[in-house]
Every structure is written in C-alpha cells, then in structure tokens.
Design a protein around this motif. Sequence first.
Motif, PDB file in Angstrom:
ATOM      1  N   MET A   1       0.824  -1.201   0.000  1.00 36.42           N
ATOM      2  CA  MET A   1       0.000   0.000   0.000  1.00 36.42           C
ATOM      3  C   MET A   1       0.867   1.263   0.000  1.00 36.42           C
ATOM      4  O   MET A   1       0.388   2.326  -0.328  1.00 36.42           O
ATOM      5  N   LYS A   2       2.143   1.125   0.330  1.00 40.31           N
ATOM      6  CA  LYS A   2       3.037   2.272   0.316  1.00 40.31           C
ATOM      7  C   LYS A   2       3.272   2.802  -1.097  1.00 40.31           C
ATOM      8  O   LYS A   2       3.723   3.925  -1.266  1.00 40.31           O
ATOM      9  N   CYS A   3       2.951   1.978  -2.114  1.00 41.35           N
ATOM     10  CA  CYS A   3       3.104   2.413  -3.510  1.00 41.35           C
ATOM     11  C   CYS A   3       1.967   3.352  -3.914  1.00 41.35           C
ATOM     12  O   CYS A   3       1.934   3.838  -5.034  1.00 41.35           O
ATOM     13  N   ASN A   4       1.033   3.592  -2.996  1.00 44.30           N
ATOM     14  CA  ASN A   4      -0.073   4.512  -3.196  1.00 44.30           C
ATOM     15  C   ASN A   4      -0.940   4.162  -4.406  1.00 44.30           C
ATOM     16  O   ASN A   4      -1.099   4.980  -5.311  1.00 44.30           O
ATOM     17  N   PRO A   5      -1.498   2.944  -4.439  1.00 44.80           N
ATOM     18  CA  PRO A   5      -2.358   2.588  -5.567  1.00 44.80           C
ATOM     19  C   PRO A   5      -3.643   3.402  -5.546  1.00 44.80           C
ATOM     20  O   PRO A   5      -4.139   3.767  -4.478  1.00 44.80           O
ATOM     21  N   ILE A   6      -4.151   3.723  -6.718  1.00 45.61           N
ATOM     22  CA  ILE A   6      -5.379   4.508  -6.785  1.00 45.61           C
ATOM     23  C   ILE A   6      -6.582   3.594  -6.612  1.00 45.61           C
ATOM     24  O   ILE A   6      -6.521   2.398  -6.891  1.00 45.61           O
ATOM     25  N   SER A   7      -7.667   4.167  -6.159  1.00 45.06           N
ATOM     26  CA  SER A   7      -8.915   3.426  -5.991  1.00 45.06           C
ATOM     27  C   SER A   7      -9.705   3.456  -7.287  1.00 45.06           C
ATOM     28  O   SER A   7      -9.542   4.352  -8.110  1.00 45.06           O
ATOM     29  N   PHE A   8     -10.556   2.479  -7.451  1.00 40.77           N
ATOM     30  CA  PHE A   8     -11.478   2.459  -8.586  1.00 40.77           C
ATOM     31  C   PHE A   8     -12.875   2.347  -8.018  1.00 40.77           C
ATOM     32  O   PHE A   8     -13.161   1.474  -7.209  1.00 40.77           O
ATOM     33  N   HIS A   9     -13.755   3.264  -8.440  1.00 45.02           N
ATOM     34  CA  HIS A   9     -15.117   3.333  -7.903  1.00 45.02           C
ATOM     35  C   HIS A   9     -16.162   2.700  -8.814  1.00 45.02           C
ATOM     36  O   HIS A   9     -17.271   2.429  -8.376  1.00 45.02           O
ATOM     37  N   GLU A  22      -3.472   0.251 -15.650  1.00 42.86           N
ATOM     38  CA  GLU A  22      -2.079   0.631 -15.939  1.00 42.86           C
ATOM     39  C   GLU A  22      -1.324   0.966 -14.660  1.00 42.86           C
ATOM     40  O   GLU A  22      -0.177   0.548 -14.471  1.00 42.86           O
ATOM     41  N   LYS A  23      -1.961   1.724 -13.781  1.00 45.77           N
ATOM     42  CA  LYS A  23      -1.334   2.097 -12.521  1.00 45.77           C
ATOM     43  C   LYS A  23      -1.033   0.852 -11.691  1.00 45.77           C
ATOM     44  O   LYS A  23       0.049   0.727 -11.108  1.00 45.77           O
ATOM     45  N   PHE A  24      -1.990  -0.076 -11.648  1.00 40.31           N
ATOM     46  CA  PHE A  24      -1.781  -1.274 -10.861  1.00 40.31           C
ATOM     47  C   PHE A  24      -0.666  -2.131 -11.417  1.00 40.31           C
ATOM     48  O   PHE A  24       0.117  -2.697 -10.667  1.00 40.31           O
ATOM     49  N   GLU A  25      -0.577  -2.224 -12.721  1.00 48.22           N
ATOM     50  CA  GLU A  25       0.499  -3.018 -13.298  1.00 48.22           C
ATOM     51  C   GLU A  25       1.855  -2.398 -12.965  1.00 48.22           C
ATOM     52  O   GLU A  25       2.823  -3.102 -12.718  1.00 48.22           O
ATOM     53  N   SER A  26       1.893  -1.073 -12.885  1.00 50.94           N
ATOM     54  CA  SER A  26       3.107  -0.385 -12.462  1.00 50.94           C
ATOM     55  C   SER A  26       3.402  -0.676 -10.990  1.00 50.94           C
ATOM     56  O   SER A  26       4.540  -0.977 -10.619  1.00 50.94           O
ATOM     57  N   VAL A  27       2.386  -0.605 -10.166  1.00 50.12           N
ATOM     58  CA  VAL A  27       2.536  -0.885  -8.731  1.00 50.12           C
ATOM     59  C   VAL A  27       2.996  -2.326  -8.520  1.00 50.12           C
ATOM     60  O   VAL A  27       3.875  -2.586  -7.695  1.00 50.12           O
ATOM     61  N   PHE A  28       2.431  -3.268  -9.276  1.00 53.66           N
ATOM     62  CA  PHE A  28       2.851  -4.666  -9.150  1.00 53.66           C
ATOM     63  C   PHE A  28       4.341  -4.810  -9.446  1.00 53.66           C
ATOM     64  O   PHE A  28       5.049  -5.551  -8.773  1.00 53.66           O
ATOM     65  N   GLY A  29       4.809  -4.102 -10.463  1.00 52.84           N
ATOM     66  CA  GLY A  29       6.221  -4.167 -10.810  1.00 52.84           C
ATOM     67  C   GLY A  29       7.113  -3.566  -9.737  1.00 52.84           C
ATOM     68  O   GLY A  29       8.155  -4.137  -9.391  1.00 52.84           O
ATOM     69  N   ILE A  30       6.719  -2.434  -9.194  1.00 51.75           N
ATOM     70  CA  ILE A  30       7.499  -1.749  -8.164  1.00 51.75           C
ATOM     71  C   ILE A  30       7.539  -2.550  -6.872  1.00 51.75           C
ATOM     72  O   ILE A  30       8.580  -2.667  -6.226  1.00 51.75           O
ATOM     73  N   SER A  31       6.403  -3.113  -6.510  1.00 55.52           N
ATOM     74  CA  SER A  31       6.288  -3.791  -5.211  1.00 55.52           C
ATOM     75  C   SER A  31       6.676  -5.268  -5.256  1.00 55.52           C
ATOM     76  O   SER A  31       6.692  -5.921  -4.219  1.00 55.52           O
ATOM     77  N   ASN A  32       6.960  -5.775  -6.451  1.00 57.87           N
ATOM     78  CA  ASN A  32       7.250  -7.202  -6.602  1.00 57.87           C
ATOM     79  C   ASN A  32       6.127  -8.059  -6.011  1.00 57.87           C
ATOM     80  O   ASN A  32       6.378  -9.045  -5.326  1.00 57.87           O
ATOM     81  N   CYS A  33       4.899  -7.636  -6.256  1.00 65.19           N
ATOM     82  CA  CYS A  33       3.726  -8.347  -5.742  1.00 65.19           C
ATOM     83  C   CYS A  33       3.691  -9.762  -6.313  1.00 65.19           C
ATOM     84  O   CYS A  33       3.815  -9.967  -7.518  1.00 65.19           O
ATOM     85  N   ALA A  34       3.546 -10.740  -5.437  1.00 65.39           N
ATOM     86  CA  ALA A  34       3.471 -12.133  -5.865  1.00 65.39           C
ATOM     87  C   ALA A  34       2.236 -12.344  -6.735  1.00 65.39           C
ATOM     88  O   ALA A  34       1.177 -11.753  -6.493  1.00 65.39           O
ATOM     89  N   LYS A  35       2.383 -13.173  -7.739  1.00 62.06           N
ATOM     90  CA  LYS A  35       1.312 -13.444  -8.696  1.00 62.06           C
ATOM     91  C   LYS A  35       0.006 -13.818  -7.992  1.00 62.06           C
ATOM     92  O   LYS A  35      -1.066 -13.348  -8.368  1.00 62.06           O
ATOM     93  N   GLU A  36       0.111 -14.633  -6.962  1.00 61.92           N
ATOM     94  CA  GLU A  36      -1.093 -15.105  -6.275  1.00 61.92           C
ATOM     95  C   GLU A  36      -1.756 -14.037  -5.397  1.00 61.92           C
ATOM     96  O   GLU A  36      -2.874 -14.229  -4.928  1.00 61.92           O
TER      97      GLU A  36
END
Length: 95
Positions: A1-9, A22-36
């Motif tokens: 959450m420190k990557c400051n992802p935007i909300s979708f309403h 697009e923002k989330f895919e960037s956040v996933f790359g920065i945070s090394n979010c596990a696929k699962e």
Amino acid sequence: MKCNPISFHGNEGAVGLSRWIEKFESVFGISNCAKENKVMFAAATLQGLALTWWNNQFATMARAVANIKSWTEMKAKMMEEFCPPKEIQRMEHEL
C-alpha cells in the motif's frame, strides 16, 4: 500500500478503468507483488459501485476461489462490467 495505488469506484468509465489497470500493473512491478496476491491486492482498492460488484462476485463463488483468479481474469471481468460496448465504440470512433 506504500506504492499509493489509486482506488477504482466503477463510475470512471473505460478510460478510468484503463488508467487504474495501468497504474496497478506499475505498482505490481514496483512492489514485486506475488502473482497469487495481485487480485486480492487490487480488490482491496475497489470502492463504491466497483466494490459492490466485486462483493457480488463472491455471492456466486467462494471467497477463496475468487481470490485465486488471475489478474488477467480480473481485468477481463472488470472490462466486461465497467466498459460498456457503446462507450468503447464511441472511443474508437473518436480515435
């Protein structure tokens, strides 16, 4: 959450959803979010209409099953729900 992802309403239309993805895919790359964890992480930022829609998805499937959906499946479902064909056609026509 420190990557400051935007909300979708859910009321941002096709352009808003595309930007959120697009923002989330960037956040996933920065945070090394596990696929699962991608779907669970992205779903945590849904609000309003989008959150209601996502919660209704749980009504038809177990929470554990919904959370193991792939990011690709989640994006496709969201595009299906929040990008009406008329809006897509209008955008294509404008281009």
